[in-house]
Design a protein around this motif. Sequence first.
Motif, PDB file in Angstrom:
ATOM      1  N   GLU A  41      10.893  51.998 -35.610  1.00 53.30           N
ATOM      2  CA  GLU A  41      11.268  53.405 -35.767  1.00 53.30           C
ATOM      3  C   GLU A  41      12.089  53.875 -34.567  1.00 53.30           C
ATOM      4  N   GLU A  42      11.618  53.556 -33.363  1.00 56.51           N
ATOM      5  CA  GLU A  42      12.335  53.950 -32.152  1.00 56.51           C
ATOM      6  C   GLU A  42      13.710  53.290 -32.101  1.00 56.51           C
ATOM      7  N   MET A  43      13.782  52.004 -32.423  1.00 59.02           N
ATOM      8  CA  MET A  43      15.040  51.278 -32.414  1.00 59.02           C
ATOM      9  C   MET A  43      16.022  51.883 -33.419  1.00 59.02           C
ATOM     10  N   PHE A  44      15.537  52.192 -34.619  1.00 60.33           N
ATOM     11  CA  PHE A  44      16.385  52.760 -35.666  1.00 60.33           C
ATOM     12  C   PHE A  44      17.008  54.079 -35.207  1.00 60.33           C
ATOM     13  N   PHE A  45      16.197  55.009 -34.708  1.00 64.70           N
ATOM     14  CA  PHE A  45      16.727  56.311 -34.303  1.00 64.70           C
ATOM     15  C   PHE A  45      17.660  56.191 -33.100  1.00 64.70           C
ATOM     16  N   ARG A  46      17.352  55.292 -32.186  1.00 66.58           N
ATOM     17  CA  ARG A  46      18.230  55.063 -31.039  1.00 66.58           C
ATOM     18  C   ARG A  46      19.585  54.528 -31.503  1.00 66.58           C
ATOM     19  N   LEU A  47      19.577  53.558 -32.418  1.00 59.60           N
ATOM     20  CA  LEU A  47      20.826  52.998 -32.935  1.00 59.60           C
ATOM     21  C   LEU A  47      21.646  54.034 -33.689  1.00 59.60           C
ATOM     22  N   VAL A  48      20.995  54.826 -34.524  1.00 55.77           N
ATOM     23  CA  VAL A  48      21.714  55.864 -35.271  1.00 55.77           C
ATOM     24  C   VAL A  48      22.387  56.828 -34.304  1.00 55.77           C
ATOM     25  N   LYS A  49      21.665  57.245 -33.293  1.00 56.32           N
ATOM     26  CA  LYS A  49      22.216  58.184 -32.317  1.00 56.32           C
ATOM     27  C   LYS A  49      23.396  57.562 -31.566  1.00 56.32           C
ATOM     28  N   GLN A  50      23.241  56.325 -31.093  1.00 49.89           N
ATOM     29  CA  GLN A  50      24.307  55.663 -30.354  1.00 49.89           C
ATOM     30  C   GLN A  50      25.547  55.435 -31.212  1.00 49.89           C
ATOM     31  N   LEU A  51      25.342  54.954 -32.441  1.00 52.77           N
ATOM     32  CA  LEU A  51      26.480  54.695 -33.322  1.00 52.77           C
ATOM     33  C   LEU A  51      27.179  55.996 -33.722  1.00 52.77           C
ATOM     34  N   ALA A  52      26.421  57.049 -33.959  1.00 54.20           N
ATOM     35  CA  ALA A  52      27.018  58.339 -34.321  1.00 54.20           C
ATOM     36  C   ALA A  52      27.868  58.882 -33.176  1.00 54.20           C
ATOM     37  N   GLU A  53      27.372  58.770 -31.945  1.00 56.93           N
ATOM     38  CA  GLU A  53      28.142  59.216 -30.790  1.00 56.93           C
ATOM     39  C   GLU A  53      29.410  58.389 -30.633  1.00 56.93           C
ATOM     40  N   LYS A  54      29.276  57.078 -30.782  1.00 58.22           N
ATOM     41  CA  LYS A  54      30.412  56.163 -30.617  1.00 58.22           C
ATOM     42  C   LYS A  54      31.498  56.425 -31.663  1.00 58.22           C
ATOM     43  N   GLU A  55      31.097  56.767 -32.874  1.00 56.93           N
ATOM     44  CA  GLU A  55      32.047  56.936 -33.968  1.00 56.93           C
ATOM     45  C   GLU A  55      32.428  58.387 -34.231  1.00 56.93           C
ATOM     46  N   GLY A  56      31.976  59.285 -33.367  1.00 58.23           N
ATOM     47  CA  GLY A  56      32.389  60.682 -33.458  1.00 58.23           C
ATOM     48  C   GLY A  56      31.777  61.470 -34.596  1.00 58.23           C
ATOM     49  N   ALA A  57      30.628  61.072 -35.061  1.00 60.97           N
ATOM     50  CA  ALA A  57      29.949  61.816 -36.123  1.00 60.97           C
ATOM     51  C   ALA A  57      29.118  62.927 -35.485  1.00 60.97           C
ATOM     52  N   THR A  58      29.824  63.927 -34.957  1.00 62.19           N
ATOM     53  CA  THR A  58      29.189  65.012 -34.211  1.00 62.19           C
ATOM     54  C   THR A  58      28.953  66.228 -35.115  1.00 62.19           C
ATOM     55  N   GLU A  59      28.287  67.227 -34.572  1.00 70.95           N
ATOM     56  CA  GLU A  59      28.067  68.475 -35.299  1.00 70.95           C
ATOM     57  C   GLU A  59      29.395  69.183 -35.571  1.00 70.95           C
ATOM     58  N   GLN A  60      30.328  69.082 -34.634  1.00 72.84           N
ATOM     59  CA  GLN A  60      31.642  69.695 -34.832  1.00 72.84           C
ATOM     60  C   GLN A  60      32.357  69.017 -36.008  1.00 72.84           C
ATOM     61  N   PHE A  61      32.294  67.690 -36.059  1.00 69.50           N
ATOM     62  CA  PHE A  61      32.910  66.945 -37.165  1.00 69.50           C
ATOM     63  C   PHE A  61      32.232  67.299 -38.484  1.00 69.50           C
ATOM     64  N   LYS A  62      30.923  67.494 -38.434  1.00 66.74           N
ATOM     65  CA  LYS A  62      30.156  67.879 -39.634  1.00 66.74           C
ATOM     66  C   LYS A  62      30.651  69.226 -40.168  1.00 66.74           C
ATOM     67  N   ARG A  77      23.471  54.734 -40.821  1.00 63.50           N
ATOM     68  CA  ARG A  77      22.054  54.499 -41.096  1.00 63.50           C
ATOM     69  C   ARG A  77      21.838  53.137 -41.763  1.00 63.50           C
ATOM     70  N   ASN A  78      22.728  52.771 -42.677  1.00 64.97           N
ATOM     71  CA  ASN A  78      22.623  51.459 -43.335  1.00 64.97           C
ATOM     72  C   ASN A  78      22.794  50.323 -42.335  1.00 64.97           C
ATOM     73  N   ARG A  79      23.760  50.456 -41.433  1.00 63.82           N
ATOM     74  CA  ARG A  79      23.956  49.415 -40.419  1.00 63.82           C
ATOM     75  C   ARG A  79      22.768  49.339 -39.471  1.00 63.82           C
ATOM     76  N   ILE A 130      20.274  46.099 -38.739  1.00 67.55           N
ATOM     77  CA  ILE A 130      20.017  45.573 -37.391  1.00 67.55           C
ATOM     78  C   ILE A 130      18.522  45.502 -37.126  1.00 67.55           C
ATOM     79  N   VAL A 131      17.794  46.559 -37.450  1.00 66.23           N
ATOM     80  CA  VAL A 131      16.338  46.578 -37.237  1.00 66.23           C
ATOM     81  C   VAL A 131      15.676  45.490 -38.072  1.00 66.23           C
ATOM     82  N   ASN A 132      16.097  45.356 -39.322  1.00 70.70           N
ATOM     83  CA  ASN A 132      15.539  44.298 -40.171  1.00 70.70           C
ATOM     84  C   ASN A 132      15.765  42.924 -39.560  1.00 70.70           C
ATOM     85  N   ALA A 133      16.972  42.670 -39.081  1.00 75.73           N
ATOM     86  CA  ALA A 133      17.316  41.352 -38.546  1.00 75.73           C
ATOM     87  C   ALA A 133      16.611  41.056 -37.222  1.00 75.73           C
ATOM     88  N   GLU A 134      16.407  42.079 -36.384  1.00 80.45           N
ATOM     89  CA  GLU A 134      15.862  41.832 -35.051  1.00 80.45           C
ATOM     90  C   GLU A 134      14.354  41.999 -34.928  1.00 80.45           C
TER      91      GLU A 134
END
Length: 120
Positions: A70-91, A106-108, A112-116
């Motif tokens: 759970e922790e890994m999933f939310f951390r990855l979602v947050k990091q990937l969203a920041e990296k790809e510009g999926a911000t509140e402004q973009f929303k 979220r799918n990616r 990752i969580v499943n694989a690791e």
Amino acid sequence: MKHNFEISYTQQGDYLLPDLRLPEQPKVEIGIWGKRHLRYIKQHHKIRYTDLLTSCKLTAYLADIDEQAEEMFFRLVKQLAEKEGATEQFKAENQMLWVQRMNNIRNRATEIVNAELIYV
């Protein structure tokens, strides 16, 4: 130290088999990640599953895996969203494209969580 145990038996054909029971394990709510891992180890790692079950460590083990995932999933979602510009402004600017990006992220993260953690 002397123990007094009463052992009950059940007749199975010509044999008397002892009625063995595992001690009660603590009731802990296991989330989706822990349940996925449980299915996986039951099917692919039967010895590990049996060892955890008979040592009364299965519930704690699954709760730990679930929490880590759970922790890994939310951390990855947050990091990937920041990296790809999926911000509140973009929303606010393009809601449909933001939803598409977040679903993809979220799918990616799930893969990752499943694989690791889950399917190892």
